[in-house]
Write an enzyme that holds these catalytic residues in place. Structure first.
Site, PDB file in Angstrom:
ATOM      1  N   GLY A  33     -20.862  47.127  40.015  1.00  0.00           N
ATOM      2  CA  GLY A  33     -20.949  46.380  38.761  1.00  0.00           C
ATOM      3  C   GLY A  33     -19.825  45.392  38.640  1.00  0.00           C
ATOM      4  N   ASN A  34     -19.606  44.905  37.430  1.00  0.00           N
ATOM      5  CA  ASN A  34     -18.550  43.923  37.199  1.00  0.00           C
ATOM      6  C   ASN A  34     -18.022  44.066  35.777  1.00  0.00           C
ATOM      7  OD1 ASN A  34     -20.078  42.018  35.344  1.00  0.00           O
ATOM      8  ND2 ASN A  34     -21.455  42.158  37.096  1.00  0.00           N
ATOM      9  N   ARG A  35     -17.028  43.259  35.427  1.00  0.00           N
ATOM     10  CA  ARG A  35     -16.299  43.454  34.169  1.00  0.00           C
ATOM     11  C   ARG A  35     -16.883  42.707  32.988  1.00  0.00           C
ATOM     12  NH1 ARG A  35     -10.405  41.689  35.216  1.00  0.00           N
ATOM     13  NH2 ARG A  35     -10.392  41.912  32.952  1.00  0.00           N
TER      14      ARG A  35
END
Ligand code: CTP
Ligand code: CA
Length: 231
Positions: A33-35
């Site tokens: 995933g990512n932020r």
């Protein structure tokens, strides 16, 4: 004091916006995933709806608190997705009836080639992950663009200075073929999770049509002003 009447300059406009960050499963408990918090895309949807547009907001893993105002808005239809593939389906559907399409979501670029049905366990040793690319949703939307439809992309970039940011943004605008690209600098204090934001808006000629800084709502309104100007 009497409040100023709301602007309704986008009345009748049909808009599709994606926000948040996709998660690509590795096993039943883990993902890539990512932020992304989904705040900028949610503000973009809210700003459009407040200005009279009818909005479909496709949200990937955004906190319900962030989505609260949008999910109550009478002119916003919410669609919740998880993976890049789900986001692609939802945005393709929404774009089919839209005048403006904005891809704000941070789409994971890679997913595991095979998702393990069992949890990966330490006793089985360090796993080797084979990755494959996810669909480029924006590229598909640009390829399927309806006559007169405006496509807006976002780019989160790390850059040493504004000149490098602009050069990277222009290359990406060219590569993506979008009508407008909002270029966002990300570092420890800008971009993800922050309440304020700054974006350079590039048009199809690579010209900076806006250098918008402020709250994510203010940046969102600047983007709709730029959309209205290129229509
Ligand atoms: N995007 C997309 N599908 C993907 C990856 C990105 O639709 N699989 C969209 C994003 O929503 C954004 C734009 O493409 O609007 C640019 O995303 P970005 O990550 O900056 O560009 P990439 O082409 O993925 O290149 P890189 O990450 O290598 O900079
Ligand atoms: Ca990417």
């Amino acid at each position: 004091a009497i409040a100023a009447p709301p602007r309704a300059d986008l009345a009748g406009l049909r808009v599709a916006v994606s926000t948040g960050g996709t998660r690509e499963p590795i096993d039943p408990v883990r993902f890539l995933g990512n932020r992304s918090s989904g705040r900028q895309g949610t503000e973009l949807a809210l700003a459009a709806a407040d200005r009279g547009a009818d909005v479909t907001l496709v949200a990937a893993h955004v906190d319900e608190g962030v989505l609260a105002s949008a999910s109550r808005h009478t002119r916003i239809t919410m669609v919740r997705v998880g993976t890049a593939a789900e986001l692609e389906t939802a945005m393709t559907d929404a774009a089919a009836g839209a005048d403006v399409v904005a891809m704000v979501a941070a789409v994971a670029d890679y997913r595991a080639a095979e998702v393990s049905r069992e949890k990966l366990r330490k006793e089985d040793g360090v796993p080797r992950l084979d990755l494959v690319t996810t669909p480029d949703v924006l590229a598909g939307l640009v390829a399927a663009r309806r006559p007169g439809q405006i496509v807006v992309g976002f780019a989160a970039e790390t850059a040493a200075d504004d000149a490098e940011l602009l050069a990277r943004g222009r290359r990406k605008r060219e590569r993506k073929g979008v009508d407008l690209l909002a270029v966002n600098r990300v570092d420890e204090t800008h971009g993800f999770e922050a309440t304020d934001n700054r974006v350079l808006l590039l048009d199809a000629a690579g010209t900076v049509v806006s250098d918008a800084a402020g709250t994510k709502r203010e940046v969102a309104d600047a983007i709709w002003d730029a959309v209205a100007a290129v229509r």
